[in-house]
Design an enzyme around this catalytic site. Structure first.
Site, PDB file in Angstrom:
ATOM      1  N   THR A 219       0.887  -1.176   0.000  1.00  6.50           N
ATOM      2  CA  THR A 219       0.000   0.000   0.000  1.00  6.50           C
ATOM      3  C   THR A 219       0.913   1.210   0.000  1.00  6.50           C
ATOM      4  OG1 THR A 219      -1.640  -1.150   1.388  1.00  6.50           O
ATOM      5  CG2 THR A 219      -1.715   1.243   1.447  1.00  6.50           C
ATOM      6  N   ARG A 247     -13.392  -8.260  -1.002  1.00  8.15           N
ATOM      7  CA  ARG A 247     -12.732  -7.962   0.283  1.00  8.15           C
ATOM      8  C   ARG A 247     -12.224  -6.519   0.259  1.00  8.15           C
ATOM      9  NH1 ARG A 247      -7.337  -6.071   1.775  1.00  8.15           N
ATOM     10  NH2 ARG A 247      -6.864  -6.829   3.854  1.00  8.15           N
ATOM     11  N   VAL A 248     -12.530  -5.790   1.298  1.00  7.92           N
ATOM     12  CA  VAL A 248     -12.020  -4.431   1.443  1.00  7.92           C
ATOM     13  C   VAL A 248     -11.168  -4.397   2.700  1.00  7.92           C
ATOM     14  CG1 VAL A 248     -12.659  -2.028   1.875  1.00  7.92           C
ATOM     15  CG2 VAL A 248     -13.964  -3.378   0.224  1.00  7.92           C
ATOM     16  N   GLY A 249      -9.980  -3.834   2.577  1.00 10.78           N
ATOM     17  CA  GLY A 249      -9.084  -3.770   3.725  1.00 10.78           C
ATOM     18  C   GLY A 249      -9.246  -2.467   4.488  1.00 10.78           C
ATOM     19  N   ASP A 250      -8.158  -2.071   5.141  1.00 11.00           N
ATOM     20  CA  ASP A 250      -8.205  -0.851   5.946  1.00 11.00           C
ATOM     21  C   ASP A 250      -8.043   0.416   5.119  1.00 11.00           C
ATOM     22  OD1 ASP A 250      -5.585  -1.661   5.348  1.00 11.00           O
ATOM     23  OD2 ASP A 250      -4.740  -0.748   7.158  1.00 11.00           O
ATOM     24  N   THR A 270       0.172   0.789   6.484  1.00 11.79           N
ATOM     25  CA  THR A 270       0.370  -0.303   5.539  1.00 11.79           C
ATOM     26  C   THR A 270       0.462  -1.586   6.368  1.00 11.79           C
ATOM     27  OG1 THR A 270       2.787  -0.119   5.608  1.00 11.79           O
ATOM     28  CG2 THR A 270       1.677   1.129   3.888  1.00 11.79           C
ATOM     29  N   GLY A 271       0.255  -2.716   5.711  1.00 12.31           N
ATOM     30  CA  GLY A 271       0.359  -3.981   6.433  1.00 12.31           C
ATOM     31  C   GLY A 271      -0.985  -4.682   6.520  1.00 12.31           C
ATOM     32  N   GLY A 273      -4.388  -5.364   6.860  1.00 14.81           N
ATOM     33  CA  GLY A 273      -5.527  -4.466   6.987  1.00 14.81           C
ATOM     34  C   GLY A 273      -6.517  -4.902   8.045  1.00 14.81           C
TER      35      GLY A 273
HETATM   36  N1  GLY Z   1      -3.247  -2.525   4.210  1.00 16.92           N
HETATM   37  C1  GLY Z   1      -3.721  -2.909   2.943  1.00 16.92           C
HETATM   38  C2  GLY Z   1      -4.725  -3.991   2.993  1.00 16.92           C
HETATM   39  O1  GLY Z   1      -4.720  -4.814   3.910  1.00 16.92           O
HETATM   40  O2  GLY Z   1      -5.551  -4.042   2.091  1.00 16.92           O
END
Ligand code: GLY
Length: 388
Positions: A219, A247-250, A270-271, A273
């Protein structure tokens, strides 16, 4: 019901008084006050001082130059991250970002404008190389904060964004095909077995040098403050590689992948999510800044909470500590900044940002001393290594 002129004036006067008096439950004055003047700085994840999309400058350099030339801070940050979104070499952001389990690139992004107190985001957006620009359009041109999937794409199309049938590059497609070929055809295993199967497949892809492991959760988050102490931030990603479609992350979630309070500071991530989403860490970090914590302490406090909430065995190493990487990029209204990471080193980051044999976690900075990549403060010493 129509309101009489007398009633209208009465209500207006009452509203005026209410505006002058402190609102019940008003937010406490920040301990870090916005100063009249600040040292401009841009900070980002370490890829922000790596990719140039064939040009002469990196993301943090571009954003810093545009911002200090008088450009709007958020315009400058988005111009910076656009370099990564458009760069086919960057496998974790925008065009050429690693696709989902169906081989489709789905992108997430959000942005926040401190002075204007506005925000916008998009999630699971397909076909647009620069989701950060669509996030900005959601902020500028709608009353909403988040558009997703086909709705986000229709919105972008309506504004004239080019919609492409496929954002894969030859490389991201080849990596996905190999992942598909090597992974268990029964894709929806129970979470433990699926994680172990995924790990085996990923390790074999890394060993065969088909993939750089950094990009699986890759990210970019980029935050900046100008000389007038105006603070903005943006986060953009292709999300977790091979994710379940939808799927949606952070990254596009306000308070998780990014949070900005124009009077206090900015934080982004980053990392992994899911670990951040569960804890809404960027919001927590900015609230910590409001209470006067230094960016480093504010971020380490959030990592401590993530660590405490990591109770599932599948997410822990044999020593009980989190088995994933999570990093925050933080700046306050004085222009003080920090990058904080769960681990001091991560094997996945070997070969990155000046790293050779060690995988030090770093972040990118650009200020009057120019661009550089500096070491993050770590919650846990030592190296995050894959355990099978
Ligand atoms: N931090 C990016 C994700 O997990 O999508």
């Amino acid at each position: 019901m129509p309101v009489s002129r007398r009633e209208f004036l009465k209500r207006g006067a009452a509203a005026g008084l209410a505006a002058a008096a402190p609102l019940p439950g008003a937010i406490a004055a920040p301990a870090v006050r916005r100063s009249a003047a600040a040292q401009p700085v841009v900070v980002s994840s370490m890829n922000g001082n790596w990719y140039k999309n064939g040009g002469p400058v990196t993301c943090v350099e571009k954003a810093y130059a545009q911002m200090t030339a008088g450009g709007d801070v958020l315009d400058a940050l988005i111009a910076g991250v656009n370099l990564l979104e458009l760069d086919p070499e960057e496998d974790s952001v925008g065009y050429g970002g690693l696709p989902n389990a169906d081989g489709v690139v789905q992108l997430d992004s959000c942005c926040m404008h401190g002075p204007r107190r506005r925000a916008g985001g998009v999630a699971a957006l397909e076909g647009v190389r620069t989701p950060s620009k669509v996030a900005r359009a959601v902020m500028d041109q709608t009353d909403h904060h988040l558009l997703v999937g086909p709705g986000a794409q229709a919105f972008a199309r309506g504004l004239g964004f080019a919609i492409e049938p496929d954002l894969n590059t030859a490389h991201s497609r080849q990596a996905w095909l190999e992942w598909k070929r090597r992974s268990d055809p029964k894709h929806y295993l129970d979470p433990d077995r699926r994680a172990a199967a995924d790990r085996r497949v990923l390790d074999s892809l890394f060993e065969d040098r088909l993939l750089n492991s950094r990009v699986v959760h890759g990210t970019i988050n980029c935050n900046g403050i100008n000389a007038m102490a105006e603070i903005c931030g943006v986060t953009t990603t292709s999300g977790l590689a091979w994710k379940i479609p939808g799927r949606v992350g952070d990254s596009p979630i306000l308070g998780a992948g990014l949070y900005v309070d124009g009077a206090v500071g900015a934080a982004g991530s980053t990392g992994r999510g899911e670990a951040n989403l569960y804890n809404l860490s960027s919001y927590l970090i900015v609230e910590n800044l409001r209470r006067g914590m230094h960016p480093k302490d504010a971020g380490l406090d959030a990592l401590r909470r993530v660590r405490a909430n990591t109770v599932e065995r599948r997410l822990r190493r044999s020593n009980g500590e989190p088995a994933f990487s999570l990093t925050f990029y933080i700046l306050n209204a004085r222009g003080e900044h920090a990058g904080v990471s769960m681990y001091a080193e991560d094997d996945d980051y070997r070969g990155w940002a000046g790293n050779t044999d060690r995988g030090y976690m770093k972040y990118a900075v650009c200020d009057r001393n120019g661009p550089r990549t500096v070491q993050c403060e770590a919650l846990l010493p030592g190296v995050l290594r894959t355990e099978s």
